[in-house]
Design a protein around this motif. Structure first.
Motif, mmCIF file in Angstrom:
data_model
loop_
_atom_site.group_PDB
_atom_site.id
_atom_site.type_symbol
_atom_site.label_atom_id
_atom_site.label_comp_id
_atom_site.label_asym_id
_atom_site.label_seq_id
_atom_site.Cartn_x
_atom_site.Cartn_y
_atom_site.Cartn_z
ATOM 1 N N ALA A 1 0.826 -1.206 0.000
ATOM 2 C CA ALA A 1 0.000 0.000 0.000
ATOM 3 C C ALA A 1 0.862 1.259 0.000
ATOM 4 O O ALA A 1 0.517 2.271 -0.622
ATOM 5 C CB ALA A 1 -0.931 0.002 1.211
ATOM 6 N N GLU A 2 2.005 1.197 0.673
ATOM 7 C CA GLU A 2 2.917 2.335 0.687
ATOM 8 C C GLU A 2 3.475 2.589 -0.717
ATOM 9 O O GLU A 2 3.609 3.739 -1.150
ATOM 10 C CB GLU A 2 4.066 2.063 1.651
ATOM 11 N N ASP A 3 3.790 1.498 -1.425
ATOM 12 C CA ASP A 3 4.431 1.637 -2.730
ATOM 13 C C ASP A 3 3.437 1.929 -3.848
ATOM 14 O O ASP A 3 3.781 2.563 -4.853
ATOM 15 C CB ASP A 3 5.208 0.355 -3.055
ATOM 16 N N THR A 4 2.190 1.466 -3.695
ATOM 17 C CA THR A 4 1.159 1.725 -4.718
ATOM 18 C C THR A 4 -0.117 2.172 -4.022
ATOM 19 O O THR A 4 -1.053 1.386 -3.831
ATOM 20 C CB THR A 4 0.877 0.458 -5.556
ATOM 21 N N PRO A 5 -0.200 3.445 -3.601
ATOM 22 C CA PRO A 5 -1.361 3.904 -2.844
ATOM 23 C C PRO A 5 -2.615 4.060 -3.702
ATOM 24 O O PRO A 5 -3.720 4.103 -3.173
ATOM 25 C CB PRO A 5 -0.904 5.260 -2.292
ATOM 26 N N ASN A 6 -2.455 4.167 -5.030
ATOM 27 C CA ASN A 6 -3.647 4.256 -5.896
ATOM 28 C C ASN A 6 -3.394 3.539 -7.223
ATOM 29 O O ASN A 6 -3.262 2.332 -7.245
ATOM 30 C CB ASN A 6 -4.082 5.723 -6.093
ATOM 31 N N PHE A 7 -3.284 4.274 -8.337
ATOM 32 C CA PHE A 7 -3.107 3.634 -9.638
ATOM 33 C C PHE A 7 -1.674 3.142 -9.853
ATOM 34 O O PHE A 7 -0.716 3.686 -9.294
ATOM 35 C CB PHE A 7 -3.467 4.609 -10.774
ATOM 36 N N ASP A 8 -1.549 2.139 -10.728
ATOM 37 C CA ASP A 8 -0.246 1.657 -11.196
ATOM 38 C C ASP A 8 -0.228 1.801 -12.717
ATOM 39 O O ASP A 8 -0.492 0.833 -13.451
ATOM 40 C CB ASP A 8 -0.029 0.194 -10.789
ATOM 41 N N PRO A 9 0.067 3.001 -13.231
ATOM 42 C CA PRO A 9 -0.012 3.228 -14.683
ATOM 43 C C PRO A 9 0.864 2.285 -15.503
ATOM 44 O O PRO A 9 0.483 1.883 -16.601
ATOM 45 C CB PRO A 9 0.461 4.688 -14.829
ATOM 46 N N ALA A 10 2.022 1.908 -14.960
ATOM 47 C CA ALA A 10 2.928 1.030 -15.718
ATOM 48 C C ALA A 10 2.330 -0.359 -15.922
ATOM 49 O O ALA A 10 2.728 -1.080 -16.846
ATOM 50 C CB ALA A 10 4.274 0.917 -15.005
ATOM 51 N N GLY A 11 1.370 -0.718 -15.062
ATOM 52 C CA GLY A 11 0.743 -2.024 -15.204
ATOM 53 C C GLY A 11 -0.003 -2.177 -16.513
ATOM 54 O O GLY A 11 -0.176 -3.292 -17.019
ATOM 55 N N ALA A 12 -0.416 -1.053 -17.108
ATOM 56 C CA ALA A 12 -1.187 -1.106 -18.355
ATOM 57 C C ALA A 12 -0.361 -1.609 -19.519
ATOM 58 O O ALA A 12 -0.900 -2.179 -20.477
ATOM 59 C CB ALA A 12 -1.734 0.289 -18.675
ATOM 60 N N CYS A 13 0.948 -1.408 -19.460
ATOM 61 C CA CYS A 13 1.780 -1.785 -20.607
ATOM 62 C C CYS A 13 2.266 -3.230 -20.532
ATOM 63 O O CYS A 13 2.810 -3.746 -21.514
ATOM 64 C CB CYS A 13 2.968 -0.836 -20.753
ATOM 65 N N VAL A 14 2.082 -3.889 -19.387
ATOM 66 C CA VAL A 14 2.537 -5.279 -19.286
ATOM 67 C C VAL A 14 1.391 -6.264 -19.154
ATOM 68 O O VAL A 14 1.516 -7.443 -19.509
ATOM 69 C CB VAL A 14 3.506 -5.449 -18.089
ATOM 70 N N GLY A 15 0.256 -5.788 -18.634
ATOM 71 C CA GLY A 15 -0.914 -6.645 -18.539
ATOM 72 C C GLY A 15 -0.744 -7.790 -17.558
ATOM 73 O O GLY A 15 0.101 -7.761 -16.665
ATOM 74 N N SER A 16 -1.585 -8.814 -17.732
ATOM 75 C CA SER A 16 -1.630 -9.931 -16.785
ATOM 76 C C SER A 16 -1.120 -11.241 -17.379
ATOM 77 O O SER A 16 -1.450 -12.321 -16.900
ATOM 78 C CB SER A 16 -3.067 -10.123 -16.281
ATOM 79 N N GLN A 17 -0.322 -11.130 -18.420
ATOM 80 C CA GLN A 17 0.258 -12.352 -18.985
ATOM 81 C C GLN A 17 1.157 -13.025 -17.945
ATOM 82 O O GLN A 17 1.812 -12.362 -17.148
ATOM 83 C CB GLN A 17 1.080 -12.025 -20.229
ATOM 84 N N GLU A 18 1.182 -14.346 -17.942
ATOM 85 C CA GLU A 18 2.014 -15.088 -16.999
ATOM 86 C C GLU A 18 3.487 -14.967 -17.401
ATOM 87 O O GLU A 18 3.843 -15.192 -18.560
ATOM 88 C CB GLU A 18 1.607 -16.563 -16.968
ATOM 89 N N VAL A 19 4.305 -14.607 -16.432
ATOM 90 C CA VAL A 19 5.744 -14.483 -16.689
ATOM 91 C C VAL A 19 6.522 -15.186 -15.581
ATOM 92 O O VAL A 19 5.982 -15.518 -14.518
ATOM 93 C CB VAL A 19 6.187 -13.004 -16.775
#
Length: 298
Positions: free
Chosen positions: A26-44
């Motif tokens: 929660a400290e590191d991501t208190p709201n949106f994570d914009p960078a998450g949009a460019c990687v998505g939820s593909q398994e890595v």
């Protein structure tokens, strides 16, 4: 006596791991994570590499808890307390790309800090073990990072040194300011003992053998000889042990990894070092996401 490293994790309640992991995320991501949009939820898959030679692995329960909280799995190649070298594959993390990257920094921070402390503790403990005839304990202090004490104290356990007291509630330690505020060592010990009773030890920070004698006579269980030069420490500890054989003697103040050997004495039971946590180097880890295999064309 030290605890085997593989059992140290059993001291941490599962709900505490979950609470800490949630707080760090929660400290590191208190709201949106914009960078998450460019990687998505593909398994890595990502590989955890240790980059610092001659290190001790510590903090894996916290690392795993962070990734569990974001839906990832961790498979450890090395176990808690094991020695690891530079450029060593230490663990493999799998999960949705955006979730893995959400947990990356918090997990690495815990592992780097805990492993750094455990490595230093292991080195100090090795020096103590090499001192034949000394049966005392090397210990940490309460000089820890606010909000991160549990991780740092846990790392001491993995590194095989004493954690010392956990907090102000764990043991009574009467320092110079307590004595000044209360009027005397004797008065401070008596008043503290009237509150804590039989269930807590009382330690008094002393600047001389005379102060140590007053503390012991008042009923202190432990006398800390603070900021003594090694030779002065040996003389004062010997005198106090002759008068009060059951008294525990702690040496503290000015002790470093470089001069630790000068403080060993058959009359000193504990040697505590603030540098176990203050100014301690971290172990460098990196987490590298692997490129997906390119399907062969037929």
């Amino acid at each position: 006596m030290t605890m085997p490293s593989h059992k140290a994790a059993h001291c941490i309640p599962p709900h505490t791991l979950t609470r800490l992991a949630r707080e760090w995320l929660a400290e590191d991501t208190p709201n949106f994570d914009p960078a998450g949009a460019c990687v998505g939820s593909q398994e890595v898959e990502a590989r955890l590499l240790c980059k610092t030679p001659n290190s001790v692995l510590a903090g894996s329960p916290f690392f795993t808890a962070v990734f569990t909280e974001v839906g990832c799995t961790v498979d450890w190649v090395y176990q808690e307390g094991e020695d690891i070298g530079a450029i060593t594959l230490t663990a493999v993390v799998k999960g949705p790309a955006r979730c893995l990257l959400l947990g990356e920094r918090s997990a690495l921070n815990c592992l780097a800090r805990a492993s750094g402390i455990a490595t230093r503790c292991s080195q100090l403990q090795a020096a103590a073990a090499a001192e034949r005839g000394w049966h005392g304990e090397v210990a940490g202090t309460r000089k820890t990072t606010p909000g991160f004490r549990l991780v740092e104290k846990y790392a001491m356990l993995v590194g095989s040194v004493s954690m010392h007291r956990q907090d102000l509630s764990g043991m009574v330690m009467l320092k110079d300011n307590h004595v000044l505020a209360s009027g005397s060592i004797t008065q401070a010990v008596r008043e503290a003992r009237s509150v804590c009773g039989f269930s807590s030890k009382v330690e008094v920070e002393c600047q001389s053998a005379d102060e140590g004698r007053e503390a012991a006579a008042a009923g202190a269980d432990i006398v800390m000889l603070d900021n003594f030069q090694p030779q002065e420490l040996h003389v004062a500890a010997h005198v106090l042990k002759e008068e009060f054989p059951a008294l525990l003697i702690e040496a503290s103040g000015g002790v470093t990894p470089e001069n630790l050997a000068m403080y060993f004495s058959p009359h000193v039971d504990i040697i505590s070092l603030g540098c176990i946590t203050q100014g301690c180097p971290v172990v460098d880890f990196s987490l590298k996401v692997q490129k997906p295999a390119t399907p062969q064309a037929f």
